[in-house]
Design an enzyme around this catalytic site. Structure first.
Site, PDB file in Angstrom:
ATOM      1  N   GLU A 116       5.914   6.504  -9.412  1.00  0.00           N
ATOM      2  CA  GLU A 116       4.492   5.852  -9.117  1.00  0.00           C
ATOM      3  C   GLU A 116       4.062   7.154  -7.998  1.00  0.00           C
ATOM      4  O   GLU A 116       2.026   7.163  -8.350  1.00  0.00           O
ATOM      5  CB  GLU A 116       4.474   4.734  -8.488  1.00  0.00           C
ATOM      6  CG  GLU A 116       4.657   3.661  -9.280  1.00  0.00           C
ATOM      7  CD  GLU A 116       4.867   2.097  -9.305  1.00  0.00           C
ATOM      8  OE1 GLU A 116       3.666   1.561  -8.600  1.00  0.00           O
ATOM      9  OE2 GLU A 116       5.169   1.091  -9.349  1.00  0.00           O
ATOM     10  N   ASP A 164      -3.962  -4.477 -17.660  1.00  0.00           N
ATOM     11  CA  ASP A 164      -2.892  -3.657 -18.116  1.00  0.00           C
ATOM     12  C   ASP A 164      -3.336  -3.095 -19.134  1.00  0.00           C
ATOM     13  O   ASP A 164      -2.484  -2.879 -20.245  1.00  0.00           O
ATOM     14  CB  ASP A 164      -1.550  -3.960 -18.385  1.00  0.00           C
ATOM     15  CG  ASP A 164      -1.468  -4.813 -16.173  1.00  0.00           C
ATOM     16  OD1 ASP A 164      -1.690  -4.252 -15.579  1.00  0.00           O
ATOM     17  OD2 ASP A 164      -0.730  -5.632 -16.136  1.00  0.00           O
ATOM     18  N   GLY A 207       0.617  -1.303  -0.253  1.00  0.00           N
ATOM     19  CA  GLY A 207       0.090   0.396   0.580  1.00  0.00           C
ATOM     20  C   GLY A 207       1.107   1.272   0.218  1.00  0.00           C
ATOM     21  O   GLY A 207       0.411   2.361   0.337  1.00  0.00           O
ATOM     22  N   SER A 208       1.833   1.199  -0.508  1.00  0.00           N
ATOM     23  CA  SER A 208       2.707   2.683  -1.066  1.00  0.00           C
ATOM     24  C   SER A 208       2.068   3.600  -1.731  1.00  0.00           C
ATOM     25  O   SER A 208       2.093   4.935  -1.338  1.00  0.00           O
ATOM     26  CB  SER A 208       3.948   2.177  -1.027  1.00  0.00           C
ATOM     27  OG  SER A 208       4.484   2.263  -2.370  1.00  0.00           O
ATOM     28  N   ASN A 209       1.359   2.991  -2.940  1.00  0.00           N
ATOM     29  CA  ASN A 209       1.370   4.072  -3.639  1.00  0.00           C
ATOM     30  C   ASN A 209      -0.410   4.070  -2.805  1.00  0.00           C
ATOM     31  O   ASN A 209      -0.994   5.670  -2.773  1.00  0.00           O
ATOM     32  CB  ASN A 209       0.236   3.475  -4.744  1.00  0.00           C
ATOM     33  CG  ASN A 209       1.247   3.448  -5.614  1.00  0.00           C
ATOM     34  OD1 ASN A 209       1.272   4.028  -5.994  1.00  0.00           O
ATOM     35  ND2 ASN A 209       1.657   2.040  -5.853  1.00  0.00           N
ATOM     36  N   HIS A 220       0.379   0.409 -13.431  1.00  0.00           N
ATOM     37  CA  HIS A 220       1.510  -0.443 -13.680  1.00  0.00           C
ATOM     38  C   HIS A 220       2.380   0.133 -13.830  1.00  0.00           C
ATOM     39  O   HIS A 220       3.134   0.360 -14.607  1.00  0.00           O
ATOM     40  CB  HIS A 220       0.929  -1.126 -15.207  1.00  0.00           C
ATOM     41  CG  HIS A 220       1.664  -2.350 -15.270  1.00  0.00           C
ATOM     42  ND1 HIS A 220       1.635  -3.264 -14.870  1.00  0.00           N
ATOM     43  CD2 HIS A 220       3.149  -2.492 -16.755  1.00  0.00           C
ATOM     44  CE1 HIS A 220       2.557  -4.654 -15.061  1.00  0.00           C
ATOM     45  NE2 HIS A 220       3.507  -3.429 -16.742  1.00  0.00           N
ATOM     46  N   MET A 225      -4.212  -7.601  -6.779  1.00  0.00           N
ATOM     47  CA  MET A 225      -3.622  -8.293  -7.412  1.00  0.00           C
ATOM     48  C   MET A 225      -5.259  -9.036  -7.902  1.00  0.00           C
ATOM     49  O   MET A 225      -4.748  -9.945  -7.638  1.00  0.00           O
ATOM     50  CB  MET A 225      -3.320  -9.699  -7.085  1.00  0.00           C
ATOM     51  CG  MET A 225      -1.562  -8.673  -5.954  1.00  0.00           C
ATOM     52  SD  MET A 225      -0.775  -7.391  -7.170  1.00  0.00           S
ATOM     53  CE  MET A 225      -0.065  -8.745  -7.839  1.00  0.00           C
ATOM     54  N   ARG A 226      -5.788  -8.318  -8.480  1.00  0.00           N
ATOM     55  CA  ARG A 226      -7.381  -9.284  -9.391  1.00  0.00           C
ATOM     56  C   ARG A 226      -7.456  -8.457 -10.292  1.00  0.00           C
ATOM     57  O   ARG A 226      -7.373  -7.807 -10.901  1.00  0.00           O
ATOM     58  CB  ARG A 226      -8.646  -8.774  -8.032  1.00  0.00           C
ATOM     59  CG  ARG A 226      -8.730  -9.510  -6.586  1.00  0.00           C
ATOM     60  CD  ARG A 226      -9.214 -10.968  -6.615  1.00  0.00           C
ATOM     61  NE  ARG A 226      -9.729 -11.042  -6.812  1.00  0.00           N
ATOM     62  CZ  ARG A 226     -10.515 -12.277  -7.180  1.00  0.00           C
ATOM     63  NH1 ARG A 226      -9.911 -13.188  -7.120  1.00  0.00           N
ATOM     64  NH2 ARG A 226     -11.762 -12.727  -7.694  1.00  0.00           N
TER      65      ARG A 226
HETATM   66  C1  GRF Z   1       3.320  -1.179  -7.830  1.00  0.00           C
HETATM   67  O1  GRF Z   1       4.524  -1.290  -8.057  1.00  0.00           O
HETATM   68  C2  GRF Z   1       2.000  -1.184  -8.286  1.00  0.00           C
HETATM   69  O2  GRF Z   1       2.292  -0.155 -10.241  1.00  0.00           O
HETATM   70  C3  GRF Z   1       2.061  -2.376  -9.001  1.00  0.00           C
HETATM   71  O3  GRF Z   1       2.327  -3.039  -7.524  1.00  0.00           O
HETATM   72  C4  GRF Z   1       2.808  -2.294  -6.443  1.00  0.00           C
HETATM   73  C5  GRF Z   1       2.332  -1.458  -5.229  1.00  0.00           C
HETATM   74  O4  GRF Z   1       2.046  -1.542  -4.192  1.00  0.00           O
HETATM   75  N1  GRF Z   1       0.527  -2.508  -9.812  1.00  0.00           N
HETATM   76  P1  GRF Z   1       2.310  -0.654  -3.327  1.00  0.00           P
HETATM   77  O5  GRF Z   1       1.600  -2.232  -2.844  1.00  0.00           O
HETATM   78  O6  GRF Z   1       0.984   0.404  -3.328  1.00  0.00           O
HETATM   79  O7  GRF Z   1       3.401  -0.340  -2.543  1.00  0.00           O
END
Ligand code: GRF
Length: 234
Positions: free
Chosen positions: A178, A149, A13-15, A113, A94-95
Protein backbone atom coordinates in the site's frame (compact mmCIF):
# COMPACT_ATOMS: atom_id res chain seq x y z
CA UNK A 1 2.92 23.69 -9.19
CA UNK A 2 2.63 20.84 -6.71
CA UNK A 3 -0.82 19.23 -6.62
CA UNK A 4 -2.69 20.44 -3.50
CA UNK A 5 -4.05 17.49 -1.56
CA UNK A 6 -5.99 16.79 1.61
CA UNK A 7 -5.51 13.50 3.41
CA UNK A 8 -8.41 12.07 5.43
CA UNK A 9 -7.52 9.68 8.25
CA UNK A 10 -9.23 7.91 11.14
CA UNK A 11 -6.36 5.87 12.54
CA UNK A 12 -2.64 5.13 12.44
CA UNK A 13 -1.90 7.00 9.25
CA UNK A 14 0.90 4.82 7.92
CA UNK A 15 -0.34 5.51 4.39
CA UNK A 16 -0.27 9.23 5.19
CA UNK A 17 3.35 8.73 6.32
CA UNK A 18 4.26 7.03 3.04
CA UNK A 19 2.83 10.00 1.14
CA UNK A 20 4.71 12.50 3.32
CA UNK A 21 7.93 10.52 2.80
CA UNK A 22 7.58 10.40 -0.99
CA UNK A 23 6.86 14.15 -1.10
CA UNK A 24 9.91 14.87 1.07
CA UNK A 25 12.03 12.58 -1.13
CA UNK A 26 11.02 14.65 -4.16
CA UNK A 27 9.28 11.76 -5.95
CA UNK A 28 5.68 12.88 -5.40
CA UNK A 29 4.87 16.36 -6.67
CA UNK A 30 2.12 17.19 -4.18
CA UNK A 31 1.59 19.42 -1.17
CA UNK A 32 -0.52 18.26 1.76
CA UNK A 33 -2.61 21.31 2.61
CA UNK A 34 -4.47 19.68 5.47
CA UNK A 35 -4.93 16.36 7.26
CA UNK A 36 -8.50 15.85 8.47
CA UNK A 37 -9.54 13.23 10.99
CA UNK A 38 -12.95 12.29 12.32
CA UNK A 39 -11.25 11.03 15.49
CA UNK A 40 -9.30 13.17 17.93
CA UNK A 41 -6.98 10.32 18.91
CA UNK A 42 -5.95 9.32 15.37
CA UNK A 43 -2.17 8.88 15.32
CA UNK A 44 -2.23 10.22 11.76
CA UNK A 45 -2.77 13.68 13.29
CA UNK A 46 0.49 13.35 15.23
CA UNK A 47 2.32 12.27 12.08
CA UNK A 48 1.02 15.39 10.30
CA UNK A 49 2.00 17.69 13.18
CA UNK A 50 5.49 16.17 13.20
CA UNK A 51 5.87 17.48 9.66
CA UNK A 52 4.20 20.86 10.30
CA UNK A 53 1.16 19.94 8.22
CA UNK A 54 -2.08 21.69 9.28
CA UNK A 55 -4.64 19.38 10.89
CA UNK A 56 -8.37 19.55 11.50
CA UNK A 57 -10.61 17.31 13.57
CA UNK A 58 -14.23 16.95 12.49
CA UNK A 59 -16.12 14.76 14.93
CA UNK A 60 -18.93 13.01 13.13
CA UNK A 61 -20.80 12.87 16.44
CA UNK A 62 -21.15 16.68 16.24
CA UNK A 63 -23.29 16.39 13.12
CA UNK A 64 -26.85 15.18 12.79
CA UNK A 65 -26.50 13.66 9.31
CA UNK A 66 -23.85 12.37 6.91
CA UNK A 67 -24.72 15.24 4.59
CA UNK A 68 -24.11 17.96 7.18
CA UNK A 69 -20.75 16.36 8.07
CA UNK A 70 -19.82 16.27 4.38
CA UNK A 71 -20.86 19.91 3.89
CA UNK A 72 -18.47 20.97 6.63
CA UNK A 73 -15.73 18.72 5.20
CA UNK A 74 -16.04 20.40 1.80
CA UNK A 75 -15.86 23.81 3.49
CA UNK A 76 -12.72 22.84 5.44
CA UNK A 77 -11.00 21.45 2.35
CA UNK A 78 -11.75 24.54 0.26
CA UNK A 79 -10.63 26.82 3.06
CA UNK A 80 -7.36 24.87 3.18
CA UNK A 81 -6.73 25.42 -0.52
CA UNK A 82 -7.85 22.06 -1.90
CA UNK A 83 -10.12 22.46 -4.90
CA UNK A 84 -11.20 20.53 -7.99
CA UNK A 85 -7.62 20.66 -9.33
CA UNK A 86 -6.27 18.98 -6.22
CA UNK A 87 -7.06 15.62 -4.72
CA UNK A 88 -8.69 14.22 -1.64
CA UNK A 89 -6.86 11.16 -0.40
CA UNK A 90 -8.67 8.77 1.90
CA UNK A 91 -6.11 6.92 3.97
CA UNK A 92 -7.88 4.69 6.44
CA UNK A 93 -10.81 7.13 6.67
CA UNK A 94 -13.66 5.14 8.18
CA UNK A 95 -16.60 7.09 6.79
CA UNK A 96 -19.03 6.53 3.96
CA UNK A 97 -19.23 9.74 1.97
CA UNK A 98 -22.26 11.23 0.25
CA UNK A 99 -22.71 13.10 -3.07
CA UNK A 100 -22.53 16.36 -1.06
CA UNK A 101 -18.80 15.63 -0.66
CA UNK A 102 -18.16 13.77 -3.90
CA UNK A 103 -19.76 16.25 -6.32
CA UNK A 104 -17.31 19.16 -5.76
CA UNK A 105 -14.33 16.79 -6.03
CA UNK A 106 -15.68 14.44 -8.71
CA UNK A 107 -12.86 12.31 -10.16
CA UNK A 108 -10.38 13.66 -7.58
CA UNK A 109 -11.20 11.51 -4.55
CA UNK A 110 -9.06 8.42 -4.09
CA UNK A 111 -9.12 5.54 -1.65
CA UNK A 112 -6.95 2.54 -0.85
CA UNK A 113 -8.40 -0.81 0.08
CA UNK A 114 -6.45 -3.78 1.52
CA UNK A 115 -7.79 -6.43 -0.87
CA UNK A 116 -8.06 -7.02 -4.59
CA UNK A 117 -11.40 -5.39 -5.36
CA UNK A 118 -14.09 -6.36 -6.17
CA UNK A 119 -13.17 -9.19 -3.77
CA UNK A 120 -13.48 -8.53 -0.04
CA UNK A 121 -14.82 -4.96 0.18
CA UNK A 122 -15.63 -3.57 3.62
CA UNK A 123 -13.63 -2.91 6.76
CA UNK A 124 -12.07 -6.36 7.23
CA UNK A 125 -10.63 -7.00 3.78
CA UNK A 126 -7.44 -8.68 5.03
CA UNK A 127 -9.22 -10.95 7.56
CA UNK A 128 -11.93 -11.88 5.08
CA UNK A 129 -9.36 -12.85 2.45
CA UNK A 130 -7.30 -14.91 4.93
CA UNK A 131 -10.40 -16.68 6.29
CA UNK A 132 -11.75 -17.40 2.82
CA UNK A 133 -8.48 -19.14 1.99
CA UNK A 134 -7.66 -17.29 -1.21
CA UNK A 135 -4.16 -17.93 -2.57
CA UNK A 136 -3.58 -14.37 -3.72
CA UNK A 137 -4.73 -11.11 -2.17
CA UNK A 138 -3.39 -7.57 -2.20
CA UNK A 139 -4.48 -3.96 -2.34
CA UNK A 140 -6.31 -1.60 -4.65
CA UNK A 141 -6.14 2.15 -5.21
CA UNK A 142 -9.35 3.40 -6.77
CA UNK A 143 -11.39 6.51 -7.44
CA UNK A 144 -14.23 6.92 -4.96
CA UNK A 145 -17.86 6.89 -5.99
CA UNK A 146 -21.11 6.68 -4.00
CA UNK A 147 -20.71 2.97 -3.28
CA UNK A 148 -18.20 1.65 -0.76
CA UNK A 149 -14.94 0.27 -2.24
CA UNK A 150 -16.40 0.44 -5.72
CA UNK A 151 -15.09 3.19 -8.04
CA UNK A 152 -12.74 2.78 -11.06
CA UNK A 153 -9.48 0.96 -10.27
CA UNK A 154 -6.19 2.85 -10.74
CA UNK A 155 -3.59 0.29 -9.60
CA UNK A 156 -3.50 -3.03 -7.81
CA UNK A 157 -0.76 -5.01 -6.07
CA UNK A 158 -1.04 -8.75 -5.55
CA UNK A 159 0.73 -10.90 -2.97
CA UNK A 160 0.60 -14.67 -2.46
CA UNK A 161 -1.17 -15.76 0.73
CA UNK A 162 0.87 -18.11 2.93
CA UNK A 163 -0.79 -21.23 4.34
CA UNK A 164 -1.90 -20.69 7.94
CA UNK A 165 -1.43 -16.94 7.76
CA UNK A 166 -4.05 -14.88 9.61
CA UNK A 167 -5.47 -11.51 8.57
CA UNK A 168 -2.94 -9.57 10.64
CA UNK A 169 0.06 -11.29 9.05
CA UNK A 170 -1.37 -11.03 5.56
CA UNK A 171 -2.42 -7.42 6.23
CA UNK A 172 1.07 -6.42 7.33
CA UNK A 173 2.56 -7.66 4.06
CA UNK A 174 -0.20 -5.99 2.05
CA UNK A 175 0.38 -2.71 3.93
CA UNK A 176 4.00 -2.56 2.71
CA UNK A 177 2.68 -2.56 -0.83
CA UNK A 178 0.00 0.00 0.00
CA UNK A 179 2.82 2.33 0.98
CA UNK A 180 4.25 2.06 -2.52
CA UNK A 181 1.22 2.05 -4.78
CA UNK A 182 -0.65 4.91 -3.08
CA UNK A 183 2.02 7.60 -3.57
CA UNK A 184 2.58 6.29 -7.10
CA UNK A 185 -1.12 6.60 -7.97
CA UNK A 186 -1.11 10.16 -6.65
CA UNK A 187 1.89 11.02 -8.78
CA UNK A 188 0.10 9.71 -11.88
CA UNK A 189 -2.85 11.93 -10.97
CA UNK A 190 -0.53 14.91 -10.38
CA UNK A 191 1.04 14.36 -13.81
CA UNK A 192 -2.42 14.32 -15.42
CA UNK A 193 -1.84 10.80 -16.70
CA UNK A 194 -5.05 9.15 -15.47
CA UNK A 195 -7.95 9.15 -17.89
CA UNK A 196 -11.18 7.46 -16.83
CA UNK A 197 -13.67 6.19 -19.40
CA UNK A 198 -16.60 4.54 -17.68
CA UNK A 199 -15.07 2.11 -15.21
CA UNK A 200 -11.75 1.89 -17.01
CA UNK A 201 -8.78 3.99 -15.93
CA UNK A 202 -6.14 4.47 -18.63
CA UNK A 203 -2.60 5.41 -17.64
CA UNK A 204 -1.02 7.63 -20.27
CA UNK A 205 2.67 7.07 -21.00
CA UNK A 206 5.12 9.06 -18.92
CA UNK A 207 8.79 9.95 -18.89
CA UNK A 208 9.93 8.01 -15.84
CA UNK A 209 11.70 4.68 -16.06
CA UNK A 210 10.13 1.68 -14.34
CA UNK A 211 11.21 0.86 -10.81
CA UNK A 212 13.00 -2.39 -10.09
CA UNK A 213 10.00 -4.35 -8.85
CA UNK A 214 11.94 -7.44 -7.83
CA UNK A 215 10.79 -9.26 -4.71
CA UNK A 216 13.71 -8.01 -2.63
CA UNK A 217 13.01 -4.47 -3.70
CA UNK A 218 9.41 -4.90 -2.54
CA UNK A 219 10.64 -5.50 0.97
CA UNK A 220 8.40 -8.52 1.32
CA UNK A 221 9.57 -12.06 1.70
CA UNK A 222 7.65 -13.15 -1.32
CA UNK A 223 6.88 -12.26 -4.90
CA UNK A 224 4.49 -9.41 -5.59
CA UNK A 225 2.89 -8.16 -8.76
CA UNK A 226 2.06 -4.49 -9.18
CA UNK A 227 0.08 -3.35 -12.21
CA UNK A 228 0.48 -0.89 -13.83
CA UNK A 229 4.12 -1.15 -12.77
CA UNK A 230 5.73 1.22 -10.31
CA UNK A 231 8.02 3.87 -11.73
CA UNK A 232 11.36 5.16 -10.45
CA UNK A 233 11.07 6.84 -7.07
CA UNK A 234 8.31 4.51 -5.86
C1 GRF B 1 -5.08 0.42 5.37
O1 GRF B 1 -5.02 -0.97 5.40
C2 GRF B 1 -5.96 0.88 4.24
O2 GRF B 1 -5.90 0.04 3.13
C3 GRF B 1 -7.33 0.83 4.84
O3 GRF B 1 -7.15 1.26 6.17
C4 GRF B 1 -5.81 1.00 6.57
C5 GRF B 1 -5.24 2.30 7.03
O4 GRF B 1 -3.98 2.17 7.59
N1 GRF B 1 -8.24 1.63 4.07
P1 GRF B 1 -3.15 3.46 7.96
O5 GRF B 1 -4.04 4.32 8.88
O6 GRF B 1 -2.80 4.18 6.71
O7 GRF B 1 -1.95 2.94 8.70
Amino acid sequence: MAMPIAVLVSGGGSNLQSIIDRIEAGALDAEIKVVVSNREDAYGLTRARNHNIPTRVLLHTDFDSRESFDEELVRVLRESGVNGAGAVVMAGFMRIVTPVFLEPFRGRVINIHPALLPSFPGVHGQDDAAEYGVKISGCTVHFVDEQMDHGPVIVQAAVPCQPGEDGDELGARILKLEHRIYPQALQWLAEGRLETRGRIVHLKPGERKLADASASDMGVETQALVWPPLEEGF
